[in-house]
Design a protein around this motif. Structure first.
Motif, PDB file in Angstrom:
ATOM      1  N   THR A 152       2.265   1.957 -12.035  1.00  0.00           N
ATOM      2  CA  THR A 152       1.587   1.797 -10.627  1.00  0.00           C
ATOM      3  C   THR A 152       2.772   0.376 -10.551  1.00  0.00           C
ATOM      4  OG1 THR A 152      -0.162   2.854 -10.255  1.00  0.00           O
ATOM      5  CG2 THR A 152       0.561   1.089  -8.712  1.00  0.00           C
TER       6      THR A 152
ATOM      7  N   GLY B 148       0.816   3.351  -2.964  1.00  0.00           N
ATOM      8  CA  GLY B 148       0.205   5.251  -2.710  1.00  0.00           C
ATOM      9  C   GLY B 148       1.429   6.178  -2.939  1.00  0.00           C
TER      10      GLY B 148
ATOM     11  N   TYR C 226       2.538   6.657  -6.633  1.00  0.00           N
ATOM     12  CA  TYR C 226       1.395   7.151  -7.681  1.00  0.00           C
ATOM     13  C   TYR C 226       0.752   8.832  -7.424  1.00  0.00           C
ATOM     14  CZ  TYR C 226      -3.591   7.856  -8.672  1.00  0.00           C
ATOM     15  OH  TYR C 226      -5.346   8.287  -9.267  1.00  0.00           O
TER      16      TYR C 226
ATOM     17  N   ILE D 200       1.002  -0.558  -0.448  1.00  0.00           N
ATOM     18  CA  ILE D 200      -0.031   0.023   0.146  1.00  0.00           C
ATOM     19  C   ILE D 200       1.079   1.249   0.123  1.00  0.00           C
ATOM     20  CG2 ILE D 200      -1.851   1.258   1.318  1.00  0.00           C
ATOM     21  CD1 ILE D 200      -2.500  -1.776   2.402  1.00  0.00           C
TER      22      ILE D 200
END
Length: 140
Positions: free
Chosen positions: A115, A91, A94, A87
């Motif tokens: 990603t 994250g 991104y 994550i």
């Protein structure tokens, strides 16, 4: 049906060129130079894309090392550590390419392609660093 052109039309290479027929070498040279200019601009654009993908790749490796050390020092175990790594890794990247760099993701194949760029190598590096630090500090 119209055919798609890969390179923009170069008027110097068309039959209506302003080059005299007595100088065919010049016409060929102009065609080669025009094609070469187009190819060089393509290479420059591709180089910029490759450079950006390299930045994403190495940023992922840095994140993997940092999180691996943190996870090893704080005795984090199991699936929870892996899930949190995934994550955070996805994250941060991104946010980096969508907010900070504000690039057009479609130029690079979409958000998913950016990603997953370099994800598996960073995941492997994360696991190695995590295991080494955890074993060194918490193994009885």
């Amino acid at each position: 049906a119209q055919q798609r052109q890969i390179f923009p039309k170069n008027d110097a290479c068309s039959s209506s060129a302003q080059v005299r027929r007595s100088e065919p070498q010049l016409k060929g040279l102009v065609c080669i130079i025009g094609l070469n200019t187009t190819t060089n601009s393509y290479r420059r654009e591709r180089g910029k894309k490759d450079e950006f993908l390299d930045v994403i790749y190495w940023l992922r490796q840095i994140i993997a090392i940092i999180l691996g050390v943190i996870w090893g020092v704080a005795p984090l175990k199991g699936f929870l550590g892996i899930a949190i790594f995934c994550i955070i890794n996805a994250g941060v990247l991104y946010v980096y390419f969508s907010s900070f760099q504000q690039i057009d993701e479609e130029e690079y194949g979409g958000t998913w392609e950016l990603t997953k760029e370099g994800f598996m190598t960073s995941f492997a590096l994360f696991l190695v660093v995590w295991i080494i630090f955890y074993t060194a500090l918490h193994f009885d």
